[in-house]
Design an enzyme around this catalytic site. Structure first.
Site, PDB file in Angstrom:
ATOM      1  N   THR A   1     -32.149 -16.732   3.554  1.00 26.27           N
ATOM      2  CA  THR A   1     -32.088 -15.814   2.425  1.00 26.27           C
ATOM      3  C   THR A   1     -32.703 -16.772   1.177  1.00 26.27           C
ATOM      4  O   THR A   1     -33.547 -16.364   0.404  1.00 26.27           O
ATOM      5  CB  THR A   1     -30.644 -15.597   2.016  1.00 26.27           C
ATOM      6  OG1 THR A   1     -29.920 -14.630   3.164  1.00 26.27           O
ATOM      7  CG2 THR A   1     -30.398 -15.097   0.598  1.00 26.27           C
TER       8      THR A   1
ATOM      9  N   GLN B   1     -35.698 -12.545  13.096  1.00 26.64           N
ATOM     10  CA  GLN B   1     -35.330 -12.150  14.323  1.00 26.64           C
ATOM     11  C   GLN B   1     -36.193 -12.223  15.522  1.00 26.64           C
ATOM     12  O   GLN B   1     -36.044 -11.525  16.522  1.00 26.64           O
ATOM     13  CB  GLN B   1     -34.969 -10.525  14.212  1.00 26.64           C
ATOM     14  CG  GLN B   1     -33.633 -10.504  13.115  1.00 26.64           C
ATOM     15  CD  GLN B   1     -32.332 -11.016  13.911  1.00 26.64           C
ATOM     16  OE1 GLN B   1     -32.284 -11.215  15.089  1.00 26.64           O
ATOM     17  NE2 GLN B   1     -31.354 -10.990  12.876  1.00 26.64           N
TER      18      GLN B   1
ATOM     19  N   SER C   1     -34.827 -18.827  10.483  1.00 25.54           N
ATOM     20  CA  SER C   1     -33.496 -19.361  10.207  1.00 25.54           C
ATOM     21  C   SER C   1     -32.729 -19.908  11.387  1.00 25.54           C
ATOM     22  O   SER C   1     -33.207 -19.447  12.715  1.00 25.54           O
ATOM     23  CB  SER C   1     -32.634 -18.182   9.902  1.00 25.54           C
ATOM     24  OG  SER C   1     -31.322 -18.640   9.363  1.00 25.54           O
ATOM     25  N   GLY C   2     -32.304 -20.957  11.379  1.00 24.93           N
ATOM     26  CA  GLY C   2     -31.523 -21.753  12.614  1.00 24.93           C
ATOM     27  C   GLY C   2     -30.510 -21.174  13.184  1.00 24.93           C
ATOM     28  O   GLY C   2     -30.342 -20.955  14.543  1.00 24.93           O
TER      29      GLY C   2
ATOM     30  N   CYS D   1     -24.601  -7.926   7.218  1.00 22.59           N
ATOM     31  CA  CYS D   1     -24.878  -8.394   5.948  1.00 22.59           C
ATOM     32  C   CYS D   1     -24.454  -7.021   5.231  1.00 22.59           C
ATOM     33  O   CYS D   1     -24.592  -7.445   3.813  1.00 22.59           O
ATOM     34  CB  CYS D   1     -26.196  -9.058   5.782  1.00 22.59           C
ATOM     35  SG  CYS D   1     -26.659 -10.109   6.854  1.00 22.59           S
TER      36      CYS D   1
HETATM   37  N1  PLP Z   1     -33.550 -11.894   7.401  1.00 25.97           N
HETATM   38  C1  PLP Z   1     -33.296 -11.192   8.607  1.00 25.97           C
HETATM   39  C2  PLP Z   1     -34.242 -10.391   9.237  1.00 25.97           C
HETATM   40  C3  PLP Z   1     -31.925 -11.417   9.033  1.00 25.97           C
HETATM   41  O1  PLP Z   1     -31.607 -10.768  10.028  1.00 25.97           O
HETATM   42  C4  PLP Z   1     -31.077 -12.071   8.312  1.00 25.97           C
HETATM   43  C5  PLP Z   1     -29.715 -12.389   8.797  1.00 25.97           C
HETATM   44  O2  PLP Z   1     -29.287 -11.545   9.247  1.00 25.97           O
HETATM   45  C6  PLP Z   1     -31.701 -12.818   7.366  1.00 25.97           C
HETATM   46  C7  PLP Z   1     -33.030 -12.672   7.079  1.00 25.97           C
HETATM   47  C8  PLP Z   1     -30.763 -13.981   6.508  1.00 25.97           C
HETATM   48  O3  PLP Z   1     -30.604 -14.934   7.340  1.00 25.97           O
HETATM   49  P1  PLP Z   1     -29.641 -16.127   6.749  1.00 25.97           P
HETATM   50  O4  PLP Z   1     -28.293 -15.818   7.071  1.00 25.97           O
HETATM   51  O5  PLP Z   1     -30.286 -17.403   7.562  1.00 25.97           O
HETATM   52  O6  PLP Z   1     -29.754 -16.248   5.147  1.00 25.97           O
END
Ligand code: PLP
Length: 373
Positions: free
Chosen positions: A71, A178, A199-200, A323
């Site tokens: 994010t 993803q 993202s980790g 989310c």
């Molecule tokens: N982008 C995608 C495609 C995601 O699936 C997610 C989380 O589900 C995010 C961004 C956000 O990731 P983070 O939790 O690391 O902020």
């Protein structure tokens, strides 16, 4: 037996990540910006981690900054690009994650022109859907790599190439959360991608660590201000323990990429074979999809009810995207799926720890739910 099938939301931390953190916490402490030898050692750890992850994506023409989440990476990328130009037009898709969609909603409310491309009839996207909207005012195109709800793979290499062939000043960003360390890696140096988010915690590290690759010739403005760390774009003391943990985990995963993908395919085929003739189940995986995210609608049973039923049997899945609780999925709506079917949709997502016996138990419970709910 706990059956965790919500790995697109977050994954169990792997042993490599835990061992890496334990080692860092036990042996290293301090601030990587300190000028003494201890600080220099930590700075070297960060540099080496950057190198390892960059090597994985063949990205030595990029700077890599570490952030706390995808994010945050998406905010730095999109707002940073917007604040570095006078142009006002952005092209994206209608199926982006909320962390892209809501930044763009914010920009739209500030007067930006946001063009959202929907999937075509077969559920896929083609480069010409994007290129035909390019104008002199276009400065950014942001297209995700794999959709988090349906598993659709978007042809980002072809789309970015087509965009650059028309105007190579347009910045191309992708949210690859993803796909990173799950799909065959992209060679960034050879691509037309300018910024790449990952993202980790989707790949077995703890939450709190993510990254953004930015091509060295791309100029974006900072959106946070501080001590100048990480090319001034993400100031603040680096969390070197998590950075090293991410790097160690990527190194571990990159050696088993094809084995893990084959495992996902086995799980996927087994699941689909077992459910395809259940008349109440509709498979919502549209277009070209990955084998580790499966989206289903179970006719007549609302997602929330199914989620609670499975949860009471220790099976954990997601009702659409984790989310965007309570809202009807904008992703499934983009595929023209009717509201009733969306209301009954669930997402099942695998990790390398998922086994056939977990899928068998899931299928038993889905059938049970169809009978009794
Ligand atoms: N982008 C995608 C495609 C995601 O699936 C997610 C989380 O589900 C995010 C961004 C956000 O990731 P983070 O939790 O690391 O902020």
């Amino acid at each position: 037996m706990k059956i965790y099938l919500d790995n697109a939301a977050s994954t169990k931390v792997c042993k490599v990540a835990i061992n890496s953190l334990m080692e860092s916490f036990s042996n290293n402490y301090g601030n990587p910006s300190s000028l003494h030898r201890n600080g220099i050692i930590l700075e070297k750890i960060i540099n080496q981690s950057q190198k390892n992850i960059s090597n994985y994506l063949v990205a030595n023409e990029y700077n890599l900054i570490f952030t706390s989440s995808a994010t945050e990476s998406n905010n730095i990328a999109i707002l940073g690009a917007a604040y570095a130009t006078r142009k006002r037009s952005i092209i994206t898709t209608s199926i982006e994650h909320a962390s892209i969609q809501n930044i763009l909603n914010f920009l739209k409310s500030s007067g930006y022109n946001i063009i959202c491309i929907s999937p075509n009839k077969d559920g896929n996207f083609s480069p010409d859907q994007f290129t035909k909207h390019i104008t002199e005012d276009t400065f950014l195109v942001s297209v995700m790599h794999v959709n988090n709800e349906t598993g659709t793979i978007l042809p980002i290499e072809q789309i970015s190439k087509a965009i650059k062939s028309i105007d190579n000043k347009i910045i191309f960003h992708t949210d690859a959360v993803q796909s990173f360390c799950k799909l065959q890696n992209i060679n960034l140096n050879q691509s037309c991608i300018d910024m790449y988010t990952f993202s980790g915690h989707k790949i077995y590290t703890p939450k709190g660590i993510a990254g953004l690759f930015i091509k060295k010739n791309i100029r974006i403005n900072p959106i946070i201000f501080g001590g100048g760390q990480q090319y001034n774009l993400r100031p603040g003391t680096e969390h070197f323990e998590l950075i090293k943990c991410l790097s160690d985990t990527v190194r571990y995963l990159q050696n088993s990429l094809s084995d893990r993908y084959a495992h996902f395919q086995t799980l996927y085929e087994f699941l689909i074979k077992q459910i395809q003739f259940i008349p109440e189940i509709k498979i919502n995986n549209l277009g070209n999809t990955v084998p580790y995210i499966v989206n289903l609608s179970i006719q007549g049973i609302k997602s929330e009810i199914m989620l609670n039923f499975l949860s009471s049997h220790n099976i954990y899945i997601s009702a659409s995207s984790a989310c965007s609780k309570k809202k009807l999925s904008h992703v499934l709506s983009s595929y023209n799926i009717n509201d009733n079917t969306i209301d009954c949709s669930i997402r099942i997502s695998f990790s390398h720890n998922t086994q056939i016996k977990h899928i068998e138990k899931l299928i038993i419970k889905l059938n049970e739910a169809i009978k009794i709910l």
